[in-house]
Scaffold this motif. Structure first.
Motif, PDB file in Angstrom:
ATOM      1  N   GLY A  34      22.137   7.162  57.474  1.00 32.45           N
ATOM      2  CA  GLY A  34      21.167   8.232  57.640  1.00 32.45           C
ATOM      3  C   GLY A  34      20.602   8.802  56.353  1.00 32.45           C
ATOM      4  O   GLY A  34      19.447   9.236  56.328  1.00 32.45           O
ATOM      5  N   PHE A  35      21.399   8.805  55.274  1.00 30.01           N
ATOM      6  CA  PHE A  35      21.006   9.617  54.126  1.00 30.01           C
ATOM      7  C   PHE A  35      21.106   8.947  52.761  1.00 30.01           C
ATOM      8  O   PHE A  35      20.756   9.554  51.754  1.00 30.01           O
ATOM      9  CB  PHE A  35      21.826  10.915  54.123  1.00 30.01           C
ATOM     10  CG  PHE A  35      21.708  11.662  55.414  1.00 30.01           C
ATOM     11  CD1 PHE A  35      20.547  12.350  55.720  1.00 30.01           C
ATOM     12  CD2 PHE A  35      22.735  11.655  56.338  1.00 30.01           C
ATOM     13  CE1 PHE A  35      20.411  13.021  56.920  1.00 30.01           C
ATOM     14  CE2 PHE A  35      22.614  12.318  57.552  1.00 30.01           C
ATOM     15  CZ  PHE A  35      21.443  13.012  57.841  1.00 30.01           C
ATOM     16  N   SER A  36      21.574   7.707  52.685  1.00 29.15           N
ATOM     17  CA  SER A  36      21.730   7.069  51.368  1.00 29.15           C
ATOM     18  C   SER A  36      20.401   6.944  50.639  1.00 29.15           C
ATOM     19  O   SER A  36      20.319   7.204  49.429  1.00 29.15           O
ATOM     20  CB  SER A  36      22.402   5.705  51.493  1.00 29.15           C
ATOM     21  OG  SER A  36      21.606   4.824  52.276  1.00 29.15           O
ATOM     22  N   ALA A  37      19.352   6.543  51.342  1.00 34.78           N
ATOM     23  CA  ALA A  37      18.054   6.394  50.678  1.00 34.78           C
ATOM     24  C   ALA A  37      17.565   7.738  50.129  1.00 34.78           C
ATOM     25  O   ALA A  37      16.992   7.792  49.029  1.00 34.78           O
ATOM     26  CB  ALA A  37      17.031   5.799  51.639  1.00 34.78           C
ATOM     27  N   LEU A  38      17.809   8.820  50.863  1.00 35.67           N
ATOM     28  CA  LEU A  38      17.423  10.145  50.369  1.00 35.67           C
ATOM     29  C   LEU A  38      18.207  10.514  49.115  1.00 35.67           C
ATOM     30  O   LEU A  38      17.642  11.034  48.138  1.00 35.67           O
ATOM     31  CB  LEU A  38      17.655  11.201  51.458  1.00 35.67           C
ATOM     32  CG  LEU A  38      16.806  11.086  52.717  1.00 35.67           C
ATOM     33  CD1 LEU A  38      17.249  12.116  53.747  1.00 35.67           C
ATOM     34  CD2 LEU A  38      15.331  11.225  52.396  1.00 35.67           C
ATOM     35  N   ASP A  39      19.510  10.242  49.139  1.00 34.94           N
ATOM     36  CA  ASP A  39      20.351  10.517  47.967  1.00 34.94           C
ATOM     37  C   ASP A  39      19.880   9.728  46.763  1.00 34.94           C
ATOM     38  O   ASP A  39      19.786  10.257  45.654  1.00 34.94           O
ATOM     39  CB  ASP A  39      21.811  10.132  48.264  1.00 34.94           C
ATOM     40  CG  ASP A  39      22.649  11.295  48.729  1.00 34.94           C
ATOM     41  OD1 ASP A  39      22.177  12.449  48.653  1.00 34.94           O
ATOM     42  OD2 ASP A  39      23.779  11.052  49.166  1.00 34.94           O
ATOM     43  N   TRP A  40      19.648   8.454  46.971  1.00 33.53           N
ATOM     44  CA  TRP A  40      19.262   7.593  45.854  1.00 33.53           C
ATOM     45  C   TRP A  40      17.888   7.957  45.317  1.00 33.53           C
ATOM     46  O   TRP A  40      17.651   7.908  44.124  1.00 33.53           O
ATOM     47  CB  TRP A  40      19.333   6.137  46.270  1.00 33.53           C
ATOM     48  CG  TRP A  40      20.729   5.674  46.568  1.00 33.53           C
ATOM     49  CD1 TRP A  40      21.898   6.241  46.144  1.00 33.53           C
ATOM     50  CD2 TRP A  40      21.113   4.564  47.366  1.00 33.53           C
ATOM     51  NE1 TRP A  40      22.978   5.555  46.617  1.00 33.53           N
ATOM     52  CE2 TRP A  40      22.519   4.513  47.387  1.00 33.53           C
ATOM     53  CE3 TRP A  40      20.402   3.606  48.082  1.00 33.53           C
ATOM     54  CZ2 TRP A  40      23.236   3.533  48.059  1.00 33.53           C
ATOM     55  CZ3 TRP A  40      21.115   2.624  48.762  1.00 33.53           C
ATOM     56  CH2 TRP A  40      22.514   2.587  48.755  1.00 33.53           C
ATOM     57  N   ARG A  41      16.989   8.327  46.190  1.00 27.22           N
ATOM     58  CA  ARG A  41      15.656   8.763  45.749  1.00 27.22           C
ATOM     59  C   ARG A  41      15.805  10.042  44.920  1.00 27.22           C
ATOM     60  O   ARG A  41      15.186  10.183  43.861  1.00 27.22           O
ATOM     61  CB  ARG A  41      14.756   8.998  46.962  1.00 27.22           C
ATOM     62  CG  ARG A  41      13.385   9.522  46.642  1.00 27.22           C
ATOM     63  CD  ARG A  41      12.489   8.540  45.973  1.00 27.22           C
ATOM     64  NE  ARG A  41      11.995   7.572  46.921  1.00 27.22           N
ATOM     65  CZ  ARG A  41      11.210   6.571  46.595  1.00 27.22           C
ATOM     66  NH1 ARG A  41      10.806   6.417  45.359  1.00 27.22           N
ATOM     67  NH2 ARG A  41      10.818   5.712  47.480  1.00 27.22           N
ATOM     68  N   ALA A  42      16.625  10.977  45.379  1.00 30.34           N
ATOM     69  CA  ALA A  42      16.851  12.222  44.635  1.00 30.34           C
ATOM     70  C   ALA A  42      17.501  11.961  43.283  1.00 30.34           C
ATOM     71  O   ALA A  42      17.296  12.723  42.332  1.00 30.34           O
ATOM     72  CB  ALA A  42      17.705  13.179  45.461  1.00 30.34           C
TER      73      ALA A  42
END
Length: 192
Positions: A34-42
């Motif tokens: 759910g959230f790895s791409a958001l973390d990595w983008r941040a």
């Protein structure tokens, strides 16, 4: 063994333990999915780097699947290896690892997803009569789906409140899956 009918599958304690183990280990991927791409983008990674990290995890899984037929490993051992890989992976992810550590952590997908998947299906193949194989796989799929749905809901709440520390809860889910895998091993050795 109690595995002579469709309803007998649900009464077979080692099947229940395997289904619980696989469900918990697979559900531990919820924060990642759910959230790895958001973390990595941040963290400053661009879309190409994020895609490469996802592809690396899938490639590692494919390699494991390709060689799995030559590995003399019991299904419950594969579940334990999957749980260990997930605990290590999610435990590390909880601490916002530097980008240099992300590729090896992504390679652990071969264990956290691949080994646990192979272990659950291998258990069914070895212990379920052929006529009940599809039924047992269907029941496993239901258990996996329900666990993932609950975990995704939990992941959203945890990630909103704690960010990447939510991975710590996923490590605990995977550890619980490992405990269930140990129970499955014990139960399978006694034939129940």
């Amino acid at each position: 063994t109690g595995l002579s009918s469709a309803s007998g599958v649900w009464r077979h304690r080692s099947f229940l333990a395997v289904a619980a183990a696989a469900s918990l280990i697979q559900a531990s991927h919820a924060v990642f999915y759910g959230f790895s791409a958001l973390d990595w983008r941040a963290a400053g990674l661009d879309g190409a780097a994020i895609a490469a990290l996802w592809a690396l995890g899938v490639a590692a899984e494919i390699v494991l699947f390709a060689i799995s037929g030559r590995l003399p490993i019991a299904p419950t051992t594969l579940l334990l290896v999957g749980a260990a890989g997930a605990v290590i992976r999610w435990g590390a992810m909880a601490f916002d690892p530097p980008a240099i550590l992300l590729p090896p952590l992504q390679c652990l997908h071969a264990l956290s997803f691949g080994a646990s998947h192979l272990g659950a299906l291998g258990f069914i193949a070895r212990t379920t009569p052929l006529k009940l194989g599809a039924t047992a796989q269907g029941y496993l799929a239901v258990a996996l789906g329900l666990a993932m749905a609950a975990s995704i809901a939990l992941a959203g709440v945890l990630y909103t409140r704690r960010g990447s520390l939510a991975y710590g809860a996923m490590a605990l889910l995977a550890a619980a899956g490992g405990v269930c895998a140990l129970a499955a091993r014990r139960l399978a050795s006694t034939g129940v």
